[in-house]
Write an enzyme that holds these catalytic residues in place. Structure first.
Site, PDB file in Angstrom:
ATOM      1  CD  GLU A   1      17.216 -10.581   0.399  1.00  0.00           C
ATOM      2  OE1 GLU A   1      16.460 -11.368  -0.201  1.00  0.00           O
ATOM      3  OE2 GLU A   1      18.418 -10.438   0.127  1.00  0.00           O
TER       4      GLU A   1
ATOM      5  NE  ARG B   1       1.819  -4.209  -4.206  1.00  0.00           N
ATOM      6  CZ  ARG B   1       1.789  -3.164  -5.014  1.00  0.00           C
ATOM      7  NH1 ARG B   1       2.902  -2.656  -5.490  1.00  0.00           N
ATOM      8  NH2 ARG B   1       0.636  -2.624  -5.373  1.00  0.00           N
TER       9      ARG B   1
ATOM     10  CG  ASP C   1      -2.144  -3.440  -3.169  1.00  0.00           C
ATOM     11  OD1 ASP C   1      -3.203  -2.782  -3.091  1.00  0.00           O
ATOM     12  OD2 ASP C   1      -1.619  -3.774  -4.258  1.00  0.00           O
ATOM     13  N   GLY C   2      -4.521  -4.324  -1.030  1.00  0.00           N
ATOM     14  CA  GLY C   2      -5.601  -5.312  -1.058  1.00  0.00           C
ATOM     15  C   GLY C   2      -6.839  -4.941  -0.255  1.00  0.00           C
ATOM     16  CG  ASN C   3      -6.820  -1.670   2.468  1.00  0.00           C
ATOM     17  OD1 ASN C   3      -6.247  -2.652   2.940  1.00  0.00           O
ATOM     18  ND2 ASN C   3      -6.510  -0.427   2.798  1.00  0.00           N
TER      19      ASN C   3
ATOM     20  CB  THR D   1       2.491  10.822  -5.972  1.00  0.00           C
ATOM     21  OG1 THR D   1       3.315   9.765  -6.476  1.00  0.00           O
ATOM     22  CG2 THR D   1       3.275  11.587  -4.914  1.00  0.00           C
TER      23      THR D   1
ATOM     24  CG  LEU E   1       8.111   0.725  15.608  1.00  0.00           C
ATOM     25  CD1 LEU E   1       9.112  -0.131  14.852  1.00  0.00           C
ATOM     26  CD2 LEU E   1       6.735   0.075  15.588  1.00  0.00           C
TER      27      LEU E   1
ATOM     28  NE  ARG F   1       1.146  -3.002  -9.515  1.00  0.00           N
ATOM     29  CZ  ARG F   1       0.241  -3.937  -9.812  1.00  0.00           C
ATOM     30  NH1 ARG F   1       0.582  -4.988 -10.518  1.00  0.00           N
ATOM     31  NH2 ARG F   1      -1.017  -3.804  -9.410  1.00  0.00           N
TER      32      ARG F   1
ATOM     33  CD1 TRP G   1      -2.067  12.651  -5.205  1.00  0.00           C
ATOM     34  CD2 TRP G   1      -3.956  13.195  -4.133  1.00  0.00           C
ATOM     35  NE1 TRP G   1      -1.718  13.158  -3.965  1.00  0.00           N
ATOM     36  CE2 TRP G   1      -2.856  13.498  -3.292  1.00  0.00           C
ATOM     37  CE3 TRP G   1      -5.254  13.444  -3.666  1.00  0.00           C
ATOM     38  CZ2 TRP G   1      -3.003  14.044  -2.016  1.00  0.00           C
ATOM     39  CZ3 TRP G   1      -5.406  13.993  -2.393  1.00  0.00           C
ATOM     40  CH2 TRP G   1      -4.296  14.280  -1.585  1.00  0.00           C
TER      41      TRP G   1
ATOM     42  CG  HIS H   1      -9.577   2.166   2.125  1.00  0.00           C
ATOM     43  ND1 HIS H   1      -8.479   1.542   1.575  1.00  0.00           N
ATOM     44  CD2 HIS H   1     -10.259   2.701   1.075  1.00  0.00           C
ATOM     45  CE1 HIS H   1      -8.497   1.706   0.259  1.00  0.00           C
ATOM     46  NE2 HIS H   1      -9.577   2.393  -0.079  1.00  0.00           N
TER      47      HIS H   1
ATOM     48  NE  ARG I   1      -6.437   3.851  -5.230  1.00  0.00           N
ATOM     49  CZ  ARG I   1      -6.303   2.749  -4.527  1.00  0.00           C
ATOM     50  NH1 ARG I   1      -7.137   2.502  -3.541  1.00  0.00           N
ATOM     51  NH2 ARG I   1      -5.339   1.891  -4.792  1.00  0.00           N
TER      52      ARG I   1
HETATM   53  C1  IPE Z   1       0.363   1.000  -3.836  1.00  0.00           C
HETATM   54  O1  IPE Z   1      -0.846   0.340  -4.026  1.00  0.00           O
HETATM   55  C2  IPE Z   1       0.164   2.185  -2.949  1.00  0.00           C
HETATM   56  C3  IPE Z   1      -0.197   1.896  -1.568  1.00  0.00           C
HETATM   57  C4  IPE Z   1      -0.273   0.719  -1.026  1.00  0.00           C
HETATM   58  C5  IPE Z   1      -0.446   3.060  -0.756  1.00  0.00           C
HETATM   59  P1  IPE Z   1      -1.753   0.593  -5.301  1.00  0.00           P
HETATM   60  O2  IPE Z   1      -2.914  -0.321  -5.187  1.00  0.00           O
HETATM   61  O3  IPE Z   1      -2.025   2.037  -5.462  1.00  0.00           O
HETATM   62  O4  IPE Z   1      -0.765   0.133  -6.488  1.00  0.00           O
HETATM   63  P2  IPE Z   1      -1.071  -0.304  -7.972  1.00  0.00           P
HETATM   64  O5  IPE Z   1      -1.910   0.769  -8.583  1.00  0.00           O
HETATM   65  O6  IPE Z   1      -1.814  -1.602  -7.915  1.00  0.00           O
HETATM   66  O7  IPE Z   1       0.271  -0.449  -8.593  1.00  0.00           O
HETATM   67  C1  IPE Z   2      -4.339  -0.385  -0.543  1.00  0.00           C
HETATM   68  O1  IPE Z   2      -5.461  -1.081  -0.936  1.00  0.00           O
HETATM   69  C2  IPE Z   2      -4.686   0.950   0.078  1.00  0.00           C
HETATM   70  C3  IPE Z   2      -4.321   2.113  -0.732  1.00  0.00           C
HETATM   71  C4  IPE Z   2      -3.682   2.076  -1.886  1.00  0.00           C
HETATM   72  C5  IPE Z   2      -4.713   3.406  -0.209  1.00  0.00           C
HETATM   73  P1  IPE Z   2      -6.158  -0.841  -2.321  1.00  0.00           P
HETATM   74  O2  IPE Z   2      -7.208   0.199  -2.153  1.00  0.00           O
HETATM   75  O3  IPE Z   2      -5.161  -0.568  -3.395  1.00  0.00           O
HETATM   76  O4  IPE Z   2      -6.831  -2.257  -2.565  1.00  0.00           O
HETATM   77  P2  IPE Z   2      -7.016  -3.033  -3.932  1.00  0.00           P
HETATM   78  O5  IPE Z   2      -5.673  -3.114  -4.595  1.00  0.00           O
HETATM   79  O6  IPE Z   2      -7.990  -2.238  -4.740  1.00  0.00           O
HETATM   80  O7  IPE Z   2      -7.547  -4.356  -3.525  1.00  0.00           O
HETATM   81 MG    MG Z   3      -4.124  -1.772  -4.697  1.00  0.00          MG
END
Ligand code: IPE
Ligand code: IPE
Ligand code: MG
Length: 228
Positions: A195, A176, A14-16, A60, A125, A182, A63, A31, A65
């Site tokens: 863990e 995460r 997460d966090g891209n 799931t 792997l 979460r 979608w 991304h 977005r």
């Molecule tokens: C969870 O990240 C899904 C992936 C990393 C692929 P999200 O960014 O979609 O999660 P929420 O919406 O913050 O819970």
């Molecule tokens: C995770 O990064 C990648 C995917 C869920 C596809 P995000 O796109 O959720 O990045 P943030 O949470 O908006 O920073």
């Molecule tokens: Mg995110």
């Protein structure tokens, strides 16, 4: 640190978006940088001797977005899988996919089928890509498969055996990134005794060193499984 090494690590990457925003770049640039972090992390996991690495790539719920972000992500996925398949052959990685095929384009389906097919015999792997993945959907899918098989009563073993990838063991460690704490519909069944390791590091900045920090934290923990 080779003892107490998890067999299976699962990562919520997460966090891209925030990484890109911090640089005043479009989300897709985040991304793309995230895809580079995937490559680094696969190599690092192989180096330290991890056997299974599950990567949450698209949920799931993703979608919901904007369509242009979804299109960009799917395009990036196709390109990444094209190069990954060659890389996997060289490095002996195996690719598995966890998720639903529903709603995925034929371009994506063709590439995942090819990558899975071509790396099936590899013994290094195992990279399990959670793509169009939802844990509740996975559990419902398992139960429906059992109903279709005529089961009147189901056991926990039955559910486990009918998940998307029953040969993948439950993850000892779930990481995460990006400071969110979460599950976001990830591995609800398999995470019963996992863990957790949360880090504020944004996914595009993740690397071998960050993986090692998570492993060090894991190595210090006592897993009790309800005992004392
Ligand atoms: C969870 O990240 C899904 C992936 C990393 C692929 P999200 O960014 O979609 O999660 P929420 O919406 O913050 O819970
Ligand atoms: C995770 O990064 C990648 C995917 C869920 C596809 P995000 O796109 O959720 O990045 P943030 O949470 O908006 O920073
Ligand atoms: Mg995110």
């Amino acid at each position: 640190m080779a003892n107490n090494l998890p067999l299976h690590i699962a990562i919520i990457m997460d966090g891209n978006g925030r990484w890109a925003k911090n640089r005043r770049l479009p989300r897709l640039a985040g991304h793309r940088a995230g895809a580079e972090a995937v490559k680094r992390t696969i190599e690092a996991a192989q180096q330290v001797g991890i056997k299974f690495l599950t990567l949450y790539a698209f949920s799931t719920e993703n979608w919901s977005r904007p369509q242009d972000e979804i299109d960009g992500l799917m395009d990036l996925l196709c390109k990444t899988l094209d190069t990954y398949t060659d890389e996997a052959q060289k490095k002996n990685y195996r690719l598995l996919i966890s998720g639903s095929r529903e709603k995925l384009s034929t371009a994506v389906l063709q590439r995942i089928d090819r990558a899975v097919q071509n790396t099936m015999q590899n013994t290094g792997l195992t990279v399990n890509l959670a793509l169009n993945y939802g844990a509740r959907q996975e559990i419902v899918h398992a139960v429906n498969a059992l109903i279709a098989a005529g089961k009147k009563e189901i056991s926990m073993e039955d559910v486990s055996a009918n998940l998307y990838q029953p040969q993948v063991p439950e993850p000892e460690l779930i990481i995460r990134t990006s400071g969110e704490e979460r599950l976001s519909n990830f591995l609800l069944w398999q995470a019963a005794y996992s863990e957790f390791y949360f880090t504020p590091v944004l996914w595009p900045d993740f690397n071998a060193q960050e993986l090692q920090k998570a492993l060090n934290s894991y190595a210090q923990r006592t897993r009790r499984f309800g005992g004392i």
